[in-house]
Write an enzyme that holds these catalytic residues in place. Structure first.
Site, PDB file in Angstrom:
ATOM      1  N   ASP A 199      -2.092   6.898   6.002  1.00 34.54           N
ATOM      2  CA  ASP A 199      -3.115   6.010   5.458  1.00 34.54           C
ATOM      3  C   ASP A 199      -3.483   5.044   6.581  1.00 34.54           C
ATOM      4  O   ASP A 199      -2.681   4.193   6.965  1.00 34.54           O
ATOM      5  CB  ASP A 199      -2.534   5.256   4.245  1.00 34.54           C
ATOM      6  CG  ASP A 199      -3.511   4.223   3.678  1.00 34.54           C
ATOM      7  OD1 ASP A 199      -4.623   4.062   4.225  1.00 34.54           O
ATOM      8  OD2 ASP A 199      -3.153   3.575   2.680  1.00 34.54           O
TER       9      ASP A 199
ATOM     10  N   TRP B 286       0.820  -1.219   0.000  1.00 36.84           N
ATOM     11  CA  TRP B 286       0.000   0.000   0.000  1.00 36.84           C
ATOM     12  C   TRP B 286       0.844   1.254   0.000  1.00 36.84           C
ATOM     13  O   TRP B 286       0.572   2.198  -0.738  1.00 36.84           O
ATOM     14  CB  TRP B 286      -0.999  -0.018   1.154  1.00 36.84           C
ATOM     15  CG  TRP B 286      -2.030  -1.089   0.948  1.00 36.84           C
ATOM     16  CD1 TRP B 286      -2.233  -2.199   1.710  1.00 36.84           C
ATOM     17  CD2 TRP B 286      -2.994  -1.181  -0.123  1.00 36.84           C
ATOM     18  NE1 TRP B 286      -3.240  -2.967   1.188  1.00 36.84           N
ATOM     19  CE2 TRP B 286      -3.731  -2.367   0.073  1.00 36.84           C
ATOM     20  CE3 TRP B 286      -3.294  -0.375  -1.229  1.00 36.84           C
ATOM     21  CZ2 TRP B 286      -4.755  -2.763  -0.797  1.00 36.84           C
ATOM     22  CZ3 TRP B 286      -4.316  -0.772  -2.095  1.00 36.84           C
ATOM     23  CH2 TRP B 286      -5.029  -1.952  -1.878  1.00 36.84           C
TER      24      TRP B 286
ATOM     25  N   LYS C 264     -12.940  -1.348   5.517  1.00 39.51           N
ATOM     26  CA  LYS C 264     -12.266  -2.330   6.365  1.00 39.51           C
ATOM     27  C   LYS C 264     -12.724  -2.222   7.809  1.00 39.51           C
ATOM     28  O   LYS C 264     -13.096  -3.214   8.412  1.00 39.51           O
ATOM     29  CB  LYS C 264     -10.758  -2.181   6.251  1.00 39.51           C
ATOM     30  CG  LYS C 264     -10.283  -2.823   4.955  1.00 39.51           C
ATOM     31  CD  LYS C 264      -8.986  -2.335   4.436  1.00 39.51           C
ATOM     32  CE  LYS C 264      -8.761  -2.908   3.048  1.00 39.51           C
ATOM     33  NZ  LYS C 264      -8.045  -1.988   2.186  1.00 39.51           N
TER      34      LYS C 264
HETATM   35  C1  LIG Z   1      -7.472  -1.448   1.173  1.00 35.68           C
HETATM   36  C2  LIG Z   1      -6.416  -0.427   1.352  1.00 35.68           C
HETATM   37  C3  LIG Z   1      -6.248   0.643   0.454  1.00 35.68           C
HETATM   38  C4  LIG Z   1      -7.074   0.795  -0.824  1.00 35.68           C
HETATM   39  O1  LIG Z   1      -8.344   1.167  -0.545  1.00 35.68           O
HETATM   40  P1  LIG Z   1      -9.391   1.415  -1.724  1.00 35.68           P
HETATM   41  O2  LIG Z   1     -10.533   1.991  -0.958  1.00 35.68           O
HETATM   42  O3  LIG Z   1      -9.679   0.097  -2.351  1.00 35.68           O
HETATM   43  O4  LIG Z   1      -8.815   2.387  -2.675  1.00 35.68           O
HETATM   44  C5  LIG Z   1      -5.265   1.574   0.716  1.00 35.68           C
HETATM   45  N1  LIG Z   1      -4.485   1.470   1.805  1.00 35.68           N
HETATM   46  C6  LIG Z   1      -4.602   0.458   2.679  1.00 35.68           C
HETATM   47  C7  LIG Z   1      -3.711   0.403   3.871  1.00 35.68           C
HETATM   48  C8  LIG Z   1      -5.570  -0.522   2.478  1.00 35.68           C
HETATM   49  O5  LIG Z   1      -5.695  -1.529   3.358  1.00 35.68           O
END
Ligand SMILES: *Cc1c(COP(=O)(O)O)cnc(C)c1O
Length: 362
Positions: free
Chosen positions: A174, A106, A198
């Site tokens: 993030d 990521w 998530k």
């Molecule tokens: C799932 C995830 C993403 C991507 O998220 P999207 O909503 O599919 O763009 C980015 N960073 C992390 C840490 C993730 O777990």
């Protein structure tokens, strides 16, 4: 969740398990939202039916994160992946430097996008350990526009335990896969972003928390839909927000608040992760992938000493209603995601299964 057949344990990495109450209330709102005779799917976003949903969702984030008045809460489209480019577009001039940590898939994607807007320095990397650790000594240029970290690497199964709060420059994170799962000093971050699917709701919306004082320093023109300042001014209603996804987030935040907030869920998450890793470390058939001190409390990644047994364990999981445990294709093995809404009982169930399997093969 599954109401008609046997108990299902959803360990999927995302979209992932949400509280049963949230599914029930959201499904009622699709038929009849708050006894209005209207579905949540057909109400105007600027009506006095939806505005309170947006207001409550934003207020709950402020309350749960204990945010000060400098920090604004936005709900935006496009997934966390959009933030990979929206952050540098709003914060990084072409001739400037941004510091990024490289801790896995990521953060690598975030780095790739940032390079489209300015210069990137790697302030710390765990590439050499194949992303099984979190870098401890960072080297951050004091002139960098910001430092970016990925607090939880969902695929690698690592998590920052010591947040580099004192890096001396604005801190961007993030938090897609561990948002609101543990107590952090959220005011010390200048940007926090997370896809909702998530840990806090349905796919289709991003949470963005932003310290408004760091905005307005960019010379490039920014398209309106990507300009944080315009979203702040418009209260996350510049255009049609993802109405239903925001509603599901609001319900999930209410659930979390009623539970006692972030410190309460942190205790439960700690108990789940401790049970999981204690079991993992005690069984010779299984092998942890991540260095002990850097293990994610959200995504437990592991393999088997004998890879030939992996299919048998996977089949057993399937038979017992354990869903989403297959590891990411880039890592292999297994991944047990233990997000906020995953019940302690589900971790008991899978660790019991691991013990049973180990007894048979040990
Ligand atoms: C799932 C995830 C993403 C991507 O998220 P999207 O909503 O599919 O763009 C980015 N960073 C992390 C840490 C993730 O777990």
């Amino acid at each position: 969740m599954n109401t008609t057949t046997a108990m299902v344990h959803n360990f999927g990495a995302g979209p992932s398990v949400l509280p049963k109450e949230v599914f029930e209330e959201a499904s009622r709102a699709i038929i009849d939202f708050n006894n209005t005779g209207l579905s949540i799917l057909e109400i105007g976003h600027r009506t006095n039916l939806f505005q309170p949903v947006m207001d409550e969702a934003r207020a709950l984030v402020k309350e749960l994160m204990k945010l000060d008045d400098d920090h604004e809460v936005l709900f935006l489209h496009g997934g966390a992946t959009t933030q990979f480019m929206q952050v540098p577009m709003n914060l990084l001039n072409e001739n400037e430097l941004a510091a990024y940590t490289d801790t896995g898939a990521w953060s690598s994607k975030a780095i790739k996008e940032a390079k489209l807007f300015g210069h990137v320095e790697i302030a710390g990397s765990s590439k050499e350990t194949n992303y099984t650790t979190i870098p401890k000594d960072l080297s951050v240029s004091p002139t960098a526009a910001y430092l970016h970290i990925t607090t939880n690497e969902t695929i690698a199964g690592t998590q920052w335990k010591q947040i580099p709060y004192d890096c001396g420059i604005p801190l961007v994170a993030d938090m897609s896969s561990d948002i609101l799962s543990r107590v952090l000093d959220f005011n010390k971050f200048d940007v926090i972003y997370a896809g909702a699917q998530k840990n806090m709701g349905a796919a289709g919306v991003n949470l963005v928390v932003i310290n408004k004082n760091i905005l307005g320093k960019i010379t490039r023109p920014i398209p309106s839909i990507l300009d944080y300042r315009i979203h702040i001014k418009e209260g996350s209603m510049m255009n049609t927000p993802p109405v239903f996804a925001v509603y599901v987030v609001m319900l999930t935040l209410r659930w979390l608040n009623n539970l006692g907030g972030v410190s309460a869920i942190e205790k439960i998450n700690n108990a789940k992760a401790e049970l999981f890793y204690k079991t993992l470390d005690s069984l010779p058939v299984f092998k942890a992938v991540v260095a002990k001190e850097d293990r994610s409390y959200m995504n437990g990644v592991f393999v088997m000493e004998d890879p030939n047994l992996e299919k048998e364990f996977l089949d057993l999981c399937k038979k017992e209603g354990m869903i989403g445990v297959k590891g990411h294709r880039s890592v292999g093995g297994f991944r047990v995601s233990m997000y906020n809404a995953l019940q302690y009982e589900s971790v008991v169930a899978i660790t019991d299964l691991m013990k049973e399997f180990s007894n048979k093969h040990g």
